[in-house]
Design a protein around this motif. Structure first.
Motif, short mmCIF file in Angstrom:
data_model
loop_
_atom_site.label_atom_id
_atom_site.label_comp_id
_atom_site.label_asym_id
_atom_site.label_seq_id
_atom_site.Cartn_x
_atom_site.Cartn_y
_atom_site.Cartn_z
N MET A 1 0.83 -1.20 0.00
CA MET A 1 0.00 0.00 0.00
C MET A 1 0.87 1.25 0.00
O MET A 1 1.82 1.34 0.74
N ARG A 2 0.52 2.19 -0.85
CA ARG A 2 1.26 3.43 -0.86
C ARG A 2 0.24 4.55 -0.77
O ARG A 2 -0.27 5.04 -1.78
N TYR A 3 -0.06 4.95 0.44
CA TYR A 3 -1.05 6.00 0.65
C TYR A 3 -0.32 7.22 1.15
O TYR A 3 0.12 7.29 2.28
N ILE A 4 -0.12 8.16 0.23
CA ILE A 4 0.65 9.34 0.59
C ILE A 4 0.11 10.52 -0.18
O ILE A 4 -0.20 10.42 -1.36
N ILE A 5 -0.08 11.61 0.49
CA ILE A 5 -0.58 12.81 -0.16
C ILE A 5 0.61 13.64 -0.62
O ILE A 5 1.48 14.00 0.17
N LEU A 6 0.65 13.93 -1.92
CA LEU A 6 1.70 14.77 -2.47
C LEU A 6 1.04 16.09 -2.87
O LEU A 6 0.39 16.18 -3.90
N LEU A 7 1.19 17.08 -2.05
CA LEU A 7 0.54 18.35 -2.29
C LEU A 7 1.51 19.33 -2.94
O LEU A 7 2.65 19.45 -2.52
N LEU A 8 1.04 20.04 -3.96
CA LEU A 8 1.81 21.11 -4.56
C LEU A 8 1.60 22.37 -3.74
O LEU A 8 0.49 22.87 -3.62
N THR A 9 2.65 22.86 -3.18
CA THR A 9 2.58 24.09 -2.43
C THR A 9 3.12 25.21 -3.29
O THR A 9 4.31 25.29 -3.55
N ILE A 10 2.25 26.05 -3.75
CA ILE A 10 2.66 27.15 -4.60
C ILE A 10 2.78 28.40 -3.74
O ILE A 10 1.84 28.85 -3.12
N ALA A 11 3.96 28.95 -3.73
CA ALA A 11 4.21 30.17 -2.96
C ALA A 11 4.25 31.34 -3.93
O ALA A 11 5.29 31.93 -4.19
N CYS B 1 -4.15 11.20 13.22
CA CYS B 1 -4.38 11.97 12.00
C CYS B 1 -5.86 12.35 11.88
O CYS B 1 -6.20 13.50 11.60
N LEU B 2 -6.74 11.38 12.12
CA LEU B 2 -8.18 11.64 12.05
C LEU B 2 -8.60 12.66 13.10
O LEU B 2 -9.40 13.56 12.83
N SER B 3 -8.04 12.55 14.29
CA SER B 3 -8.39 13.48 15.37
C SER B 3 -7.96 14.91 15.04
O SER B 3 -8.51 15.87 15.59
N LEU B 4 -7.00 15.04 14.13
CA LEU B 4 -6.53 16.37 13.72
C LEU B 4 -7.29 16.88 12.50
O LEU B 4 -6.95 17.91 11.94
N GLY B 5 -8.33 16.14 12.08
CA GLY B 5 -9.24 16.66 11.07
C GLY B 5 -9.02 16.16 9.66
O GLY B 5 -9.67 16.64 8.73
N ILE B 6 -8.12 15.19 9.47
CA ILE B 6 -7.88 14.67 8.12
C ILE B 6 -8.81 13.48 7.91
O ILE B 6 -8.47 12.33 8.18
N THR B 7 -10.00 13.77 7.44
CA THR B 7 -11.07 12.77 7.39
C THR B 7 -10.89 11.75 6.25
O THR B 7 -11.49 10.68 6.31
N GLN B 8 -10.05 12.07 5.26
CA GLN B 8 -9.88 11.12 4.16
C GLN B 8 -9.16 9.85 4.59
O GLN B 8 -9.06 8.88 3.83
N ILE B 9 -8.67 9.82 5.81
CA ILE B 9 -8.01 8.62 6.32
C ILE B 9 -9.03 7.56 6.74
O ILE B 9 -8.68 6.39 6.95
N LYS B 10 -10.30 7.93 6.90
CA LYS B 10 -11.32 7.01 7.43
C LYS B 10 -11.39 5.68 6.68
O LYS B 10 -11.42 4.61 7.32
N PRO B 11 -11.43 5.65 5.35
CA PRO B 11 -11.52 4.35 4.67
C PRO B 11 -10.33 3.44 4.99
O PRO B 11 -10.49 2.21 5.04
N TYR B 12 -9.17 4.01 5.18
CA TYR B 12 -7.99 3.21 5.48
C TYR B 12 -8.01 2.71 6.92
O TYR B 12 -7.58 1.59 7.20
N LEU B 13 -8.55 3.51 7.82
CA LEU B 13 -8.74 3.03 9.19
C LEU B 13 -9.70 1.85 9.21
O LEU B 13 -9.48 0.87 9.90
N GLU B 14 -10.78 1.97 8.45
CA GLU B 14 -11.77 0.90 8.41
C GLU B 14 -11.17 -0.38 7.80
O GLU B 14 -11.48 -1.49 8.23
N LYS B 15 -10.32 -0.21 6.81
CA LYS B 15 -9.75 -1.37 6.12
C LYS B 15 -8.67 -2.06 6.94
O LYS B 15 -8.60 -3.29 6.99
N TYR B 16 -7.80 -1.27 7.56
CA TYR B 16 -6.62 -1.85 8.18
C TYR B 16 -6.66 -1.87 9.72
O TYR B 16 -5.87 -2.58 10.33
N CYS B 17 -7.57 -1.09 10.31
CA CYS B 17 -7.52 -0.93 11.76
C CYS B 17 -8.85 -1.26 12.44
O CYS B 17 -9.06 -0.85 13.60
N ALA B 18 -9.74 -1.92 11.75
CA ALA B 18 -11.05 -2.19 12.33
C ALA B 18 -11.02 -3.28 13.39
O ALA B 18 -11.90 -3.37 14.23
N HIS B 19 -10.00 -4.14 13.36
CA HIS B 19 -9.99 -5.29 14.25
C HIS B 19 -9.06 -5.04 15.43
O HIS B 19 -8.09 -4.32 15.33
#
Length: 239
Positions: free
Chosen positions: A1-11, A221-239
């Motif tokens: 699994m490679r779940y990583i956000i690559l954000l373009l930061t334009i200054a 991460c979820l507690s800090l407001g990054i909600t897109q992690i939810k599907p991965y928590l459900e998949k890998y951390c439900a048990h």
């Protein structure tokens, strides 16, 4: 699994000053309100009376950048550099910076670097320049060259959480997951609320079979407001 956000930061930089021109002021206000077409209209009127007004050219270039009209951005910034070729002003530096950012956005990374290199000669300790150069190398998958840029950042500022985060991201992409975790550790120690760093550290831990550590980081991460992690928590951390 490679779940990583690559954000373009334009200054993308704004002018360092503004003149007392009514149309210029209205254009600036419209720009700040993200009314880009309206801003361009006002700035065009300002430039009718003074075609070489650098503040108006820079503001118009920013509005056009927001509209992804990159050719017009380049046109305005190059005009600024042509106005007085013998003196380098703050507006010239901003135009050079913005040309680099624009070419990055156009994925013309080598061209972008040619402008960032000029800017670095003027401000060799400007960390955001190294960030932009590193981004280009990363997009080109020249990870070792990108790493050198981010290592330069932390050498200039040992408390740069962004610098350590980017180092971690590069090591992740190089599949050197333990080194990635070490870099993310440093970023989080500097900024305990760095949500994306927890997210990516969790991904790196999953790669080395540390599912408990991964899930702990993703819950943080979820507690800090990054909600897109939810599907991965459900998949890998439900048990």
């Amino acid at each position: 699994m490679r779940y990583i956000i690559l954000l373009l930061t334009i200054a993308f930089a704004l002018p360092s000053h503004a003149q007392s021109d009514e149309y210029l002021q209205r254009g600036n206000e419209a720009l700040q309100n993200r009314q880009y077409a309206e801003a361009i209209g006002y700035l065009n009127k300002s430039l009718e009376s003074n075609p070489e007004q650098e503040s108006a050219l820079l503001l118009r270039s920013q509005a056009n950048y927001a509209l992804k009209k990159y050719d017009l951005v380049i046109q305005d910034c190059e005009k600024i550099l042509d106005i007085n070729k013998t003196i380098i002003t703050d507006d010239d530096f901003t135009a050079i910076w913005n040309l680099g950012v624009t070419y990055n956005s156009m994925r013309q990374f080598e061209k972008a670097r040619s402008y960032f290199d000029i800017a670095l000669k003027m401000q060799p300790e400007n960390i955001r320049l190294y960030e932009n150069i590193g981004y280009g190398y990363m997009e080109e998958k020249k990870y070792d060259l990108a790493l050198k840029q981010y290592e330069k950042i932390v050498s200039l500022d040992s408390h740069s959480d962004k610098g350590y985060y980017e180092i971690g991201k590069i090591y992740y992409l190089k599949k050197q997951f333990r080194k990635a975790i070490t870099a993310f550790d440093k970023a989080i120690s500097i900024n305990p609320s760095y949500g994306i760093a927890y997210q990516n550290r969790g991904s790196a831990k999953l790669e080395i079979k540390d599912r408990e550590g991964c899930c702990r980081d993703w819950r943080k991460c979820l507690s800090l407001g990054i909600t897109q992690i939810k599907p991965y928590l459900e998949k890998y951390c439900a048990h």
